[in-house]
Design an enzyme around this catalytic site. Sequence first.
Site, short mmCIF file in Angstrom:
data_model
loop_
_atom_site.label_atom_id
_atom_site.label_comp_id
_atom_site.label_asym_id
_atom_site.label_seq_id
_atom_site.Cartn_x
_atom_site.Cartn_y
_atom_site.Cartn_z
N LYS A 55 0.84 -1.20 0.00
CA LYS A 55 0.00 0.00 0.00
C LYS A 55 0.87 1.24 0.00
O LYS A 55 1.57 1.52 0.98
CB LYS A 55 -0.91 0.04 1.24
CG LYS A 55 -1.96 1.18 1.16
CD LYS A 55 -2.66 1.41 2.47
CE LYS A 55 -2.00 2.49 3.28
NZ LYS A 55 -2.09 3.85 2.67
N GLY A 76 6.93 5.49 8.11
CA GLY A 76 5.94 6.53 8.37
C GLY A 76 6.11 7.09 9.78
O GLY A 76 7.20 7.03 10.36
N THR A 115 5.82 7.83 13.89
CA THR A 115 6.06 7.01 15.07
C THR A 115 4.76 6.54 15.71
O THR A 115 4.68 5.39 16.15
CB THR A 115 6.91 7.81 16.08
OG1 THR A 115 8.17 8.12 15.47
CG2 THR A 115 7.15 7.01 17.34
N THR A 169 1.88 5.91 14.25
CA THR A 169 1.35 4.83 13.43
C THR A 169 2.18 3.57 13.61
O THR A 169 1.64 2.46 13.67
CB THR A 169 1.34 5.23 11.94
OG1 THR A 169 0.60 6.45 11.80
CG2 THR A 169 0.68 4.16 11.08
N GLU A 208 10.42 1.87 10.09
CA GLU A 208 11.29 3.04 9.92
C GLU A 208 10.43 4.26 10.18
O GLU A 208 9.56 4.59 9.38
CB GLU A 208 11.89 3.05 8.51
CG GLU A 208 13.14 3.91 8.40
CD GLU A 208 12.83 5.38 8.20
OE1 GLU A 208 12.92 6.14 9.19
OE2 GLU A 208 12.49 5.77 7.08
N CYS A 237 12.82 12.30 6.34
CA CYS A 237 13.05 11.90 7.73
C CYS A 237 14.49 12.12 8.16
O CYS A 237 14.80 12.12 9.35
CB CYS A 237 12.65 10.44 7.93
SG CYS A 237 13.51 9.28 6.85
N GLU A 292 8.73 16.29 15.82
CA GLU A 292 9.03 16.21 14.39
C GLU A 292 8.04 17.09 13.62
O GLU A 292 6.85 16.80 13.56
CB GLU A 292 8.94 14.77 13.89
CG GLU A 292 9.36 14.63 12.44
CD GLU A 292 9.30 13.20 11.94
OE1 GLU A 292 10.17 12.82 11.13
OE2 GLU A 292 8.39 12.46 12.35
#
Length: 480
Positions: free
Chosen positions: A174, A227, A229, A231, A249, A283, A384
């Site tokens: 996805k 994606g 943190t 999630t 990651e 990131c 972030e």
Amino acid sequence: MNKVLNYINGQFVDPVNDNWLDNYSPADGDIYGHIPDSSKEDVAQAYLAAKEAFPAWSQTTLEARSRLLIKISELLEANLERFAEAESKDNGKPISLARSVDIPRAASNFRFFGNAITQFASESHESVGQHAMNFTLRQPIGVVGCISPWNLPLYLFTWKIAPAIAAGNCIVAKPSEVTPMTAFLLGDICTEAGLPKGVLNIVHGSGHTTGQAIIEHPGIKAISFTGGTTTGAHIAKTAAPMFKKLSLELGGKNPNIIFSDCDYDAMLETTVRSSFANQGQICLCGSRIFVEASIYDRFKTDFVEKVKQLKVGHPSAPDTDIGALVSKSHLEKVAGYIDIAGNEGGTLLCGGHKVTVDGYENGYYFEPTIIEIDSNDCRVNQEEIFGPIVTIMPFEGEKEALKMANAVKYGLSATIWTNNLKRAMSMSNQLQAGIIWINTWMLRDLRTPFGGVKASGVGREGGFEALRFFTQAKNVCIKY
């Protein structure tokens, strides 16, 4: 209107429930297409296709897999402009960036793992004195799930699916619902290259429906996710009790540590890039800049001057440095940190405002922004932001720089600028991060492990690390 379709069992298909999501162009805020809002039924179809394809694909020779992956790489290179235009329109990044970085890297991912799988060796161990030999098989897992983000859409999508395919797995993947276009176009490339039906299945939709269906499907035995943190924590909570393999990651809040003995001109040029490349939506961007006090005032003056020269503009313009942010909601989130910084005593040195681009007044544009702070504990230095906002503050010595660099919940990457070898080695050893760059940034060798510590994730991607993740070890012991 562009219509994105799911790619299941080698065919493009509508979602079972006929539900659709709007796809926006960040450059002008217009809806320019629709994508499936796929359900559990779509994921179930994709899983069955992958399950059926797995026995044959897992027994395909390494040479055959290698040739297919390299063929996909070649077709991506042949369609570079088409994919770059699609990536730029879908994501808002300058087309020059998509053309020079995103699509070439996606092609490189397929080529690299096409070659790497032929060098991925098994291990053997002779048990001397026991008249026995042990050898370890590396076997594909089966059906795996790959979920990728919106900031580097095809780049990171292929970073997952290429090693999974190379290792002999079949995939339910996805891409982000915010940037689905290049993953959709990839289906045609895979078909043209001759990838067998069901090896790669691409299901589009939102995270809480399509993504959730993937992570909770009992037949999908591993999840690779890039994606946020929050999630990632949710995925771990769902998948861990099901004993799935996990590679997560996640976020970063990376320090850029600048000492007075650095190569100043190279540092300044690279720091502008490491702060604002891809609108700061990487990131790995160095969003916390710590500068040794003796050169702090000089750096502040020069850095502000350089950043003010960056041009915010339409992604298709050849002289655009900063394109559009990926979505309206993300633009609002980023802009909200200007007020947060002001309330915490930060000083706005440049930027800090939304930008209106002539002819594209509804686009999601924001100025590259520098905020001077006096406390590492403020929210703009702890959270972030993932946009074109960086902070700067001085430090007095290595000990203080190291303490501030490590004083966040994240630990993805860090950059050190110094010509002192002892300092570079000592700092690298003590920084809490998975990736350290010294006198450079974003210089990548695809053979090296990629990933972070603390809230920046679990596991490593890249090179043989990725092939290990997408395989299971089985030891065989023979007594002779």
